[in-house]
Structures are given as structure tokens and as C-alpha cells.
Design a protein around this motif. Sequence first.
Motif, mmCIF file in Angstrom:
data_model
loop_
_atom_site.group_PDB
_atom_site.id
_atom_site.type_symbol
_atom_site.label_atom_id
_atom_site.label_comp_id
_atom_site.label_asym_id
_atom_site.label_seq_id
_atom_site.Cartn_x
_atom_site.Cartn_y
_atom_site.Cartn_z
ATOM 1 N N PRO A 13 0.829 -1.214 0.000
ATOM 2 C CA PRO A 13 0.000 0.000 0.000
ATOM 3 C C PRO A 13 0.859 1.259 0.000
ATOM 4 O O PRO A 13 1.980 1.264 0.503
ATOM 5 N N THR A 14 0.339 2.313 -0.571
ATOM 6 C CA THR A 14 1.026 3.594 -0.586
ATOM 7 C C THR A 14 1.345 4.030 0.838
ATOM 8 O O THR A 14 0.490 3.957 1.724
ATOM 9 N N LEU A 15 2.579 4.441 1.057
ATOM 10 C CA LEU A 15 3.067 4.869 2.376
ATOM 11 C C LEU A 15 2.929 3.773 3.430
ATOM 12 O O LEU A 15 2.883 4.053 4.618
ATOM 13 N N LEU A 21 -4.868 0.844 0.462
ATOM 14 C CA LEU A 21 -4.941 -0.311 -0.425
ATOM 15 C C LEU A 21 -5.880 -0.017 -1.594
ATOM 16 O O LEU A 21 -6.870 0.711 -1.430
ATOM 17 N N PRO A 22 -5.594 -0.594 -2.765
ATOM 18 C CA PRO A 22 -6.445 -0.305 -3.929
ATOM 19 C C PRO A 22 -7.839 -0.933 -3.854
ATOM 20 O O PRO A 22 -8.738 -0.523 -4.577
ATOM 21 N N TRP A 23 -8.031 -1.958 -2.992
ATOM 22 C CA TRP A 23 -9.326 -2.612 -2.843
ATOM 23 C C TRP A 23 -9.633 -2.756 -1.360
ATOM 24 O O TRP A 23 -8.731 -2.692 -0.514
#
Length: 176
Positions: A13-15, A21-23
Motif C-alpha cells: 500500500p502507498t506509504l 490499499l487499492p481494494w
Amino acid sequence: RDCYLTNIAKVQPTLNEWKNLPWPVEKFVDILKEELSQLPNLNVVVLCGKIPLEVLCGKDSIENWRGSVLWSEKLGKKCIPTFNPADIHQFNYKMRGVMELDFNRAIDESTFPDIHPPSYDFIYPISIDQVVDTLRQWKGVLCAIDTETYQPLRISCMSIAPSGRTALSIPASCCP
């Protein structure tokens, strides 16, 4: 013993924040459940860190739950949480021994799929004769002793244990 290593999320996940999370996390849990279903002899899942503990068992404190044998309704498997190895490496190497205990428990638990709660033999005597009889049975056995107190210097009970699963707890009221 065989070991299979995976993650709940198959993406970073970003950072490193789960909220990025994308989902939804439930989609990742479904993917993980399908992945683990391909392992027919899987009897225990080791949860490394607080996030897997929260997501898969609904518990919120790795410090309180590490080493416990828990059931995950989401996975339909028993789980043993432990610390995240990265946290041990970065912050507290002294906890490595605790983590080893958790992995040893997982090895023991890996031989059967269900949860076998430990049985205990706690003896609460009703007379001094019962105390003496019990102590005679344990003659020559190395025992641990503990006292519980309240107020200054008031003993409420004394416990004697010849093992981690057996103990004699003697209330102060037992022996006037």
C-alpha cells in the motif's frame, strides 16, 4: 516441517498504510482464503503482526494476544499471532526469544487442525488436612510458590505449583 509464507495484501500500500490499499481488505482476505485452501495439510496460520491479527481474528493488541491459539472465522483455521519480524529486527531484538516461543507453539499446533485447550488441575482446599495431604503427594518435587496480598502485609492466599498446569491455592481463611 513445511512452511508457507504469504501476505494478506499482495500489493504494497502507498506509504505502507492499509487505508491506501487499492481494494477493500475483505477482497484480499477472500484471495488469501482461496490461496490457503490449496494447502490441504494446513493446520495453523501464524499471524505476523498486529494487522493480520486485527483483520483475520478481530483482536486489537498483539502484545496481549501473541502466542495464543485463536480461531479465525474468516479463514476457518486456527491461528497463532506473533510480532512482526521487521519490528523485532528494527526496534526490539530482545523480543526474538518470545517470537521463537510463538513459532515453537505453532510447530506443536501444526500436527492437528482443531483447538485443544489445555487442561488445568487447580486445587482449592477446604481444610488444613487437604493441604497437608496434597503437599505430601508432592514431596521431593520442585514447586513454584506465590502469595497474593491486599492492604499492607495482609496475605489473602498462597499458591504452590509443581507444574504449569497444577496448583494448590490456599486461602488465608483455610488455616486460621
